[in-house]
Design a protein around this motif. Structure first.
Motif, short mmCIF file in Angstrom:
data_model
loop_
_atom_site.label_atom_id
_atom_site.label_comp_id
_atom_site.label_asym_id
_atom_site.label_seq_id
_atom_site.Cartn_x
_atom_site.Cartn_y
_atom_site.Cartn_z
N LEU A 254 45.07 44.59 38.19
CA LEU A 254 44.96 43.68 39.33
C LEU A 254 44.21 42.41 38.95
CD1 LEU A 254 45.12 43.16 42.45
CD2 LEU A 254 42.89 44.30 42.60
N LEU A 255 43.22 42.54 38.06
CA LEU A 255 42.35 41.42 37.72
C LEU A 255 42.59 40.88 36.31
CD1 LEU A 255 38.98 42.68 39.30
CD2 LEU A 255 40.78 41.28 40.35
N PHE A 256 43.73 41.23 35.71
CA PHE A 256 43.99 40.80 34.33
C PHE A 256 43.97 39.28 34.19
CE2 PHE A 256 46.39 44.65 32.37
CZ PHE A 256 45.18 45.27 32.16
N ASN A 257 44.43 38.57 35.21
CA ASN A 257 44.48 37.11 35.11
C ASN A 257 43.41 36.43 35.95
OD1 ASN A 257 46.90 36.79 33.39
ND2 ASN A 257 47.93 37.83 35.10
N VAL A 258 42.34 37.18 36.23
CA VAL A 258 41.24 36.66 37.05
C VAL A 258 39.98 36.61 36.19
CG1 VAL A 258 39.77 37.16 39.05
CG2 VAL A 258 42.24 37.57 39.19
N ASP A 259 39.20 35.54 36.36
CA ASP A 259 37.90 35.43 35.70
C ASP A 259 36.92 36.36 36.43
OD1 ASP A 259 35.52 34.79 34.49
OD2 ASP A 259 35.52 32.68 35.09
N ILE A 260 36.70 37.54 35.86
CA ILE A 260 35.88 38.53 36.55
C ILE A 260 34.45 38.07 36.70
CG2 ILE A 260 34.98 40.90 36.36
CD1 ILE A 260 37.64 41.67 35.08
N ASP A 261 33.97 37.26 35.75
CA ASP A 261 32.59 36.76 35.84
C ASP A 261 32.40 35.84 37.05
OD1 ASP A 261 31.81 38.13 33.58
OD2 ASP A 261 32.29 36.47 32.22
N ALA A 262 33.51 35.32 37.58
CA ALA A 262 33.42 34.44 38.75
C ALA A 262 33.35 35.23 40.05
CB ALA A 262 34.61 33.49 38.78
N LEU A 263 33.52 36.55 39.97
CA LEU A 263 33.49 37.39 41.16
C LEU A 263 32.10 37.98 41.36
CD1 LEU A 263 36.81 39.41 40.65
CD2 LEU A 263 36.48 37.30 41.97
N ASP A 264 31.67 38.04 42.58
CA ASP A 264 30.38 38.67 42.90
C ASP A 264 30.61 40.16 43.11
OD1 ASP A 264 27.86 39.38 43.67
OD2 ASP A 264 27.88 38.29 45.59
N LEU A 265 30.66 40.90 42.01
CA LEU A 265 30.93 42.33 42.09
C LEU A 265 29.82 43.09 42.79
CD1 LEU A 265 32.46 42.99 38.54
CD2 LEU A 265 33.67 42.73 40.72
N GLY A 266 28.66 42.46 42.94
CA GLY A 266 27.55 43.10 43.65
C GLY A 266 27.88 43.38 45.11
N GLN A 267 28.94 42.74 45.63
CA GLN A 267 29.35 43.00 47.01
C GLN A 267 30.10 44.33 47.16
OE1 GLN A 267 31.31 39.77 49.12
NE2 GLN A 267 30.49 38.25 47.68
N ILE A 268 30.55 44.87 46.04
CA ILE A 268 31.35 46.09 46.07
C ILE A 268 30.45 47.31 45.87
CG2 ILE A 268 33.25 47.36 45.00
CD1 ILE A 268 34.19 44.84 46.31
N HIS A 269 30.44 48.19 46.85
CA HIS A 269 29.64 49.42 46.77
C HIS A 269 30.51 50.68 46.84
CE1 HIS A 269 26.11 46.91 47.19
NE2 HIS A 269 26.65 46.36 48.27
N GLU A 270 31.77 50.48 47.15
CA GLU A 270 32.71 51.61 47.19
C GLU A 270 34.10 51.09 46.87
OE1 GLU A 270 32.39 53.16 51.16
OE2 GLU A 270 33.89 51.76 51.94
N LEU A 271 34.94 52.00 46.35
CA LEU A 271 36.31 51.64 46.02
C LEU A 271 37.27 52.75 46.46
CD1 LEU A 271 36.18 50.00 42.46
CD2 LEU A 271 37.09 48.97 44.54
N THR A 272 38.42 52.32 46.94
CA THR A 272 39.46 53.26 47.34
C THR A 272 40.44 53.43 46.19
OG1 THR A 272 39.28 52.64 49.67
CG2 THR A 272 41.33 53.71 48.97
N VAL A 273 40.69 54.67 45.84
CA VAL A 273 41.68 55.01 44.81
C VAL A 273 42.79 55.79 45.51
CG1 VAL A 273 42.10 56.22 42.63
CG2 VAL A 273 39.88 55.07 43.03
#
Length: 306
Positions: A254-273
């Protein structure tokens, strides 16, 4: 080389053909060799490269597969693995020695699970990525799975060689699947559910071409090629620590073409699989009909995943 690493290939004529001339392959010392003397060495890890000219995608590096291994071993995909095993147990044709092919096996999580649950089965597993197959073979303590690097569009396998194909979050080649499946054999295909990765999808929405996801096209395509026996949606939302969120973000296509460092991953505390597990039976005429026909390859953003 450890004799046990070679032993899994002792009956390779039962399954394998030369990727160059399609003649039968036989074990010769520490290599597989065809009558035309095309030779493929068995690596010290216990796999064989039957697609030596294949190029690996830049997105599937050793680091990527290390992140996949971390997420899978942490149990975030255990509910999907359980559904896959249940599908194989329920629908795989009765055979004292069933042959199961994991198409696009990655680091080998599902192939190892199937082999452990079905010790009597012959499990074959391949990926186009040499790095992933190396990792899979290295972690196979059973020394039982036949690991190989292979090309999805030209599988180095005999016609009607396998009873079951696993296609878990991978592209699919319907022509080749129909060719190598025995009549009445099954395909267990796993595609992402609509809510899969929804937290990351929302976070990265400004960077994605599509902010929502539907697997309807893939499901319809599957039904056009196989008689659908079962379909099941499995979903679980996990509380996830920051290090695992980061590993997941670096793993998912999903994020292969996204600059992951530009995302505030600290907002994510749970993930749906979430995934939809489809089971289809090979039609009686599909082997002959598809062997020399037009090959259909289906891929989708987010489908090639852990």
């Amino acid at each position: 080389m450890n004799p046990a690493r070679l032993a899994r290939f002792h009956d390779c004529p039962r399954y394998f053909i030369c990727p160059l001339c399609h003649a039968e392959l036989n074990l010769a010392g520490t290599s597989l060799r065809c009558p035309n003397r095309h030779t493929f060495d068995i690596a010290k890890q216990g796999y064989v490269n039957l697609a030596p000219a294949a190029k690996q995608s830049q997105f599937y590096s050793k680091e990527s597969f290390a992140n996949r291994g971390r997420i899978l071993n942490a149990g975030y995909y255990s509910h999907i693995a359980s559904a896959v095993l249940a599908a194989v147990r329920t629908h795989c044709p009765a055979n004292p020695r069933p042959a199961v092919l994991d198409a696009g096996c990655g680091e080998g999580f599902y192939a190892r699970a199937v082999q452990q649950a079905n010790p009597q089965a012959d499990v074959l597993a391949f990926d186009i990525s040499k790095d992933s197959v190396q990792q899979a073979a290295r972690e196979d303590t059973s020394l039982a799975v036949r690991w190989f690097v292979g090309n999805l569009a030209d599988l180095p396998l005999r016609d009607a060689a396998v009873d079951c194909i696993l296609d878990v979050f991978s592209p699919v080649h319907y022509g080749e699947f129909g060719r190598v499946l025995r009549p009445g054999g099954i395909v267990v295909k796993v595609v992402p559910g609509a809510r899969h990765d929804e937290q990351l999808r929302e976070l990265a929405s400004a960077h994605l071409r599509h902010t929502d996801y539907s697997n309807e096209q893939m499901v319809d395509q599957f039904a056009r090629h196989f008689d659908v026996l079962d379909t099941r949606l499995v979903s679980q939302t996990f509380a996830m620590p920051p290090d695992d969120v980061r590993a997941f973000a670096h793993m998912t296509p999903l994020l292969f073409n996204v600059d992951i460092d530009a995302l505030d991953l600290g907002q994510i505390h749970e993930l749906t699989v979430e995934a939809q597990v489809l089971v289809g039976r090979n039609r009686a005429d599909s082997t002959c009909a598809q062997q020399h026909g037009v090959a259909h390859v289906v891929a989708h953003e987010g489908e090639v995943e852990a």
